[in-house]
Design an enzyme around this catalytic site. Structure first.
Site, PDB file in Angstrom:
ATOM      1  N   ASP A 140       0.809  -1.211   0.000  1.00  0.00           N
ATOM      2  CA  ASP A 140       0.000   0.000   0.000  1.00  0.00           C
ATOM      3  C   ASP A 140       0.842   1.262   0.000  1.00  0.00           C
ATOM      4  O   ASP A 140       0.299   2.370  -0.074  1.00  0.00           O
ATOM      5  CB  ASP A 140      -0.937   0.007   1.216  1.00  0.00           C
ATOM      6  CG  ASP A 140      -2.300   0.591   0.892  1.00  0.00           C
ATOM      7  OD1 ASP A 140      -2.743   0.449  -0.262  1.00  0.00           O
ATOM      8  OD2 ASP A 140      -2.915   1.185   1.789  1.00  0.00           O
ATOM      9  N   ASP A 180     -11.067  -4.712  11.814  1.00  0.00           N
ATOM     10  CA  ASP A 180     -11.245  -6.133  12.100  1.00  0.00           C
ATOM     11  C   ASP A 180     -12.471  -6.380  12.967  1.00  0.00           C
ATOM     12  O   ASP A 180     -13.291  -7.264  12.677  1.00  0.00           O
ATOM     13  CB  ASP A 180      -9.979  -6.698  12.766  1.00  0.00           C
ATOM     14  CG  ASP A 180      -9.427  -5.783  13.844  1.00  0.00           C
ATOM     15  OD1 ASP A 180     -10.121  -4.801  14.203  1.00  0.00           O
ATOM     16  OD2 ASP A 180      -8.313  -6.027  14.333  1.00  0.00           O
TER      17      ASP A 180
END
Length: 1097
Positions: free
Chosen positions: A412, A798
């Site tokens: 990224d 998450d």
């Protein structure tokens, strides 16, 4: 119907029919064919009686059990056959047990049924009566005078529905009804084994019964060879049949297969093919029942404690008393939210041998499901490329079919350093992967394998291993030199930017403005290891980034990987790991497949979460980096409810669950009608049910319009095959594009539940489509990040992603293998650790202030109440920082002012306080006992709960409020991964951060309070020591919990850092001035003048 004294019984163990004799001489003659004289409980051989016949425990089904297991089951067990659940009869020579008196001394098969009116010497009457009694029990039919019910007189529907299903005792909705293993009734065919056969049509059953030809009658007094049994031809036929069974094990699939797919239609489903791939291991009742009892007792003590505290205020310190009571009430609520999700803790056990037996047949391609592995990285300066390379190497060498594994590395940060390091890693993998698989080494990350302080020659006698290991270690050292040289070169970026080997400028020179990049390093044609074997796929991915777009940090990167992998490989299961979490157990994927591919419960599992284990942590685990209490206690408790929460790494997902589909709903069997109620009552009930049905039908129609799990699409793209056209009307193309984006290839992949790429697609077209799905504008006006993939809205994506899955009715599983599946690195430095906890707490605050807060989101869906409790606890814990900070300040205030939050303690109050401390201690001890946690780990967790609560959690609360209310964004800080400056070198490194101010201030004021309190007691005399002990205990409780923080401030040196000395002097001066101004030891009414008694005149 003349049965000639024989009864046919089905065996679940071998899916055979056994023939049981009913005469006095020999009761069972086919046990050898049934089990091979092997006990199915202990595995020992079944003894042979003096008559030369094997021992038979159950006369109903002849389930093979030896005499020792039979006697033990009667003496210690439930006294019933493990297969048919019929109560064991006493056999001659075996000791009597309780309940044998009801048999009136019956020891033989003839006395199992009360047949007083028949001649016991006639086997025809005996077998007829037994068969009649069997059908009377099962179907409720009345026997004839002769005691036998013929097949033509049996109800056709009852025959069809009462045929036993060999699927663990219950019907599985995931298996088509026409593929259940059925016991064929003796009057329907000549078969002597269980065959997979379609269910008979009830409308055709009556006609079928009239067409059945009665089987050939057999006289038990004649030799079996007359009928073909026991001859050479029969033995050869049986041996050939057994050989086929061993070669072609038919297993229960997720969905029923068509009958023409089987080469042998008579081939039965073997017993191993029906065994579960895992099982639950509940905590022993001797541990969990006292624990639950103590929890209830603690609730009662808390009620009495608050009753006393509220009814006994401290009048001279009313404000302090009120603040303390409010804090204590919040602590109690937090404890309840954290405690009750641990009410049903369980553990799990997997059977890898059954998984291989079921899905990996010798001589055939592996049927294990494919797995796409995601590795995410951002900054190679904070996440060293060598650590990422070790993670990738451990994935490529995993013990799993190479054609079923694909590794996707998400860069990224678009760093050329990561790209070049991955290129070097792919070259080294050609040597490392065959070495790992050849010698089955563990772990398969070379850095940690060669760093093991064990004798690698132990249990290794092959000189080839020693030679190849030394050569491989030299290869790895050279590989490290190349990686480190790349890192050293990347320290100084050229002014014109990086260029590739062919002179082309690196597309990612501008981190915030670059196109999408995909590079396939391994897995394409021609690239194999040094031994010529195929390698798993290794693919580099860097999504497109442009100014003006919100890229959603890690969650956005993971969603890009989901789409890329769906286009290129489209495995039905996904594994995501952080770049510093390598696979420590090469069988980790197989462990997860034992749950995901289980034909009974696997379809409702959205993910399998593994615990996080860490390397490189100091022996004392000063800052509770291992987090053992959470992973070994809290997560086990959640596994007994609806499953553990997703913790961001080491998790295997079901791809369909990430697409936002609801979990498959198990169809409930039709309710049985009761004929014991009067007709008028039944009519009333029917009228009410009709009214309810009319209301529910409209709701059901609306639900049926949107498919739950699978969707189809009409005419997605020409040339794409494999889409079911019959379902194309369920959802139009526009809805698919709104949900998944405008990619026909990706939408086609979402319809393939078992994975695989669409037929007719070329590699070039797939790569072109893969670039399209990682473009920065692909997610605009779609459900990505809202209902599909990783959910946006929090830096802790998450928790939010797992929460949404549980709201869709899915359940998760917690798997703890004996060898840890994954290991990673943790920030052992105090400042880095506090920043990590700050990021987690900030994500929880963002969820708490969003529409996805579990307090008000997701009602009426598949989320269970106790699971909701756990999610509420996971998002409200940062709020505890405020009462915790205030409560830790109270001891110093009490010592400085001479006041206390509790009035004079009576005997009742003393007993109450002692009881509260005792139940708290006992609760913790019992938790450590069933969770397998040591007292050292528990105490470190308690200490860091205070340290993190008054620092990171407090800052996260204020930052979250600023972000939501004022729109002030906070930058995401990547946690630094392990370094190479020596063992535990970072532990003693001091890094200043504002997070250190609150706990340091608390530590100083409490130490000052203790000094002032003791000085005051010394000056005031003996009477002041009694009230002082309560205040001192309170202050020492705070200081002891902050002791690891004090050690972290001092670092490796014996002296404090200069900035700590400056802060201490500043705060000490401020409190000294306040002390002089408040002057608490002087009466508030002014100076009292008294006559000295001297005559001055």
């Amino acid at each position: 119907m003349d049965t000639k004294g024989r009864l046919v019984a089905g065996s679940h163990n071998r899916n055979e029919f056994v023939l049981i004799n009913a005469d006095e001489v020999a009761r069972v003659t086919s046990v050898k064919e049934l089990s091979g004289q092997i006990c199915q409980i202990c595995g020992d051989e079944i003894e042979i009686s003096v008559d030369g016949e094997p021992f038979v425990a159950c006369n109903e089904c002849a389930f093979p059990v030896c005499r020792a297991c039979y006697e033990y089951e009667r003496r210690e067990g439930n006294q019933a056959c493990p297969q048919c659940k019929t109560r064991y009869k006493r056999i001659k020579g075996c000791p009597r047990v309780e309940g044998d008196e009801e048999e009136d001394g019956a020891d033989d098969l003839e006395n199992e049924f009360d047949i007083a009116s028949h001649d016991r010497s006639d086997p025809h009457h005996i077998a007829a009566a037994m068969l009649s009694g069997r059908y009377n029990i099962n179907h409720g039919s009345q026997p004839h005078v002769s005691g036998i019910s013929t097949p033509a007189e049996l109800d056709a529907a009852s025959v069809a529905t009462d045929i036993p299903l060999l699927t663990y005792g219950q019907e599985d909705v995931g298996i088509s009804p026409d593929k259940h293993a059925l016991i064929v009734p003796p009057f329907m065919s000549r078969g002597k084994r269980v065959h997979p056969m379609p269910m008979p049509d009830p409308s055709m059953t009556c006609e079928l019964f009239h067409m059945i030809v009665p089987p050939r009658p057999m006289d038990p007094k004649k030799d079996l060879a007359v009928y073909g049994y026991g001859t050479v031809a029969w033995k050869e036929r049986m041996e050939d049949w057994k050989k086929k069974q061993n070669e072609k094990l038919q297993v229960v699939k997720h969905e029923g297969n068509n009958g023409d797919e089987f080469e042998d239609s008579d081939l039965p489903m073997m017993d191993e093919g029906r065994q579960p791939l895992s099982r639950k291991l509940p905590i022993p009742s001797s541990k969990i029942n006292p624990y639950r009892l103590i929890i209830l007792l603690r609730l009662a003590v808390l009620g009495l404690f608050f009753h006393y505290r509220i009814l006994h205020p401290v009048n001279d310190a009313y404000v302090l008393w009120l603040i303390s009571v409010i804090c204590e009430i919040w602590f109690a609520v937090s404890w309840i939210l954290d405690q009750f999700p641990k009410w049903y803790p369980i553990e799990r056990e997997t059977y890898l041998d059954r998984l291989s037996l079921r899905y990996e047949k010798e001589g055939k391609p592996s049927e294990l499901a494919s797995v796409d592995v995601f590795v995410s990285t951002v900054d190679p300066m904070k996440e060293p490329p060598l650590i990422t390379a070790n993670t990738v190497l451990s994935i490529l060498s995993v013990d799993y079919p190479v054609d079923k594994v694909a590794c996707y590395v998400s860069d990224d940060g678009a760093a050329m350093l990561t790209f070049e390091a991955l290129s070097e890693t792919s070259e080294f993998a050609r040597k490392w992967v065959p070495f790992c698989k050849k010698f089955s080494i563990e772990p398969r990350a070379p850095e940690w394998y060669f760093a093991q302080k064990v004798d690698y020659l132990r249990d290794k006698v092959d000189p080839t291993f020693v030679r190849e290991r030394r050569a491989m270690k030299r290869e790895y050292e050279e590989f490290k030199v190349r990686i480190n040289s790349l890192v050293a070169m990347a320290q100084k970026v050229p002014e014109e930017g990086w260029t590739m080997q062919d002179g082309t400028p690196w597309p990612g020179n501008n981190v915030r403005d670059h196109p999408g990049m995909i590079q396939v390093f391994l897995g394409h044609d021609g690239v194999r290891d040094i031994e010529g074997n195929e390698l798993p796929r290794l693919i580099y991915v860097s999504r497109e980034k442009r100014p003006g777009f919100d890229h959603h940090k890690k969650a956005g990167a993971m969603n890009s990987l989901v789409r890329v992998s769906a286009v290129i490989s489209n495995a039905p299961f996904l594994l995501n790991v952080d770049c510093d979490h390598y696979i420590n157990n090469s069988k980790a994927l197989r462990e997860a497949m034992c749950f995901m591919m289980d034909p009974i419960s696997g379809k409702k599992i959205c993910y399998v979460q593994f615990p996080q284990r860490f390397d490189g942590i100091d022996r004392h685990d000063r800052y509770s980096n291992r987090n053992v209490v959470f992973f070994d206690i809290n997560m086990k408790g959640l596994d007994g409810i609806q499953g553990p929460i997703y913790v961001g790494t080491g998790c295997v997902f079901r791809r369909q669950a990430l697409y936002g589909y609801d979990a498959p709903v198990k169809k409930k069997p039709p309710r049985r009608t009761c004929n014991c109620l009067p007709k008028w009552c039944c009519c009333c009930c029917c009228c009410r049910s009709k009214r309810k049905n009319k209301k529910s039908k409209s709701i059901d129609k609306k639900k049926k319009e949107v498919p739950k799990h699978k969707h189809a699409l009409e005419n997605i793209e020409e040339g794409i095959e494999g889409i079911d056209n019959e379902k194309s009307a369920l959802m139009p193309q526009i809805k698919f594009e709104k949900k998944f984006g405008q990619s026909p290839v990706f939408i086609a992949s979402t319809l393939m539940e078992e994975g695989g790429i669409p037929k007719g697609a070329t590699t070039a077209s797939l790569l072109k489509e893969a670039i399209h799905v990682i473009s920065c504008g692909y997610e605009d006006k779609t459900d990505w990040g809202k209902e599909v993939g990783w959910i946006y809205g929090s830096v802790t994506e998450d928790i939010l992603t797992g929460f949404k899955m549980h709201c869709h009715g899915w359940r998760s599983v917690y798997c703890i293998p004996k060898r840890p599946a994954f290991k990673g690195s943790a920030p052992i430095n105090l400042s880095d650790r506090l920043h990590q906890v700050l990021r987690w707490a900030l994500g929880s605050v963002e969820i708490f202030l969003s529409r996805h807060c579990p307090i008000w989101y997701g009602y009426g869906c598949g989320l269970k109440s106790l699971e909701r409790f756990s999610y509420i606890a996971s998002v409200v814990y940062p709020l505890t920082s405020v009462p915790l900070l205030v409560y830790c300040t109270l001891p110093a205030i009490c010592l400085l002012t001479g006041k206390f939050i509790v009035p004079e303690i009576s005997n009742y109050a003393s007993l109450l306080f002692m009881s509260l401390f005792i139940v708290i201690a006992v609760t913790s001890i019992l938790e450590m006992q069933w969770g397998g946690v040591g007292i050292h780990d528990w105490w470190r967790n308690e200490q860091f709960w205070v340290i993190g609560g008054v620092s990171s959690h407090l800052f996260a609360l204020f930052q979250g409020l600023l972000k939501v209310l004022a729109g002030v964004n906070t930058n995401f800080t990547v946690t630094s991964k392990g370094g190479d400056d020596g063992e535990f070198s970072e532990l003693y490194l001091f890094k200043w951060t504002s997070l250190l101010i609150p706990p340091m201030t608390l530590l100083i004021i409490n130490i000052i309070g203790v000094i002032v309190g003791i000085s005051d007691a010394i000056s005031n005399g003996y009477d002041s020591w009694g009230p002082l002990f309560g205040r001192l205990f309170f202050a020492f409780w705070v200081i002891v919990h902050l002791y690891p923080f004090l050690k972290g401030l001092m670092g490796k040196q014996d002296r404090l850092p200069t900035i700590i000395v400056v802060w201490s002097i500043l705060l000490a001066s401020i409190f000294s001035l306040l002390w002089a101004r408040v002057n608490p030891f002087i009466s508030k009414g002014g100076i009292v003048l008294e006559v000295c008694g001297l005559n001055c005149d």
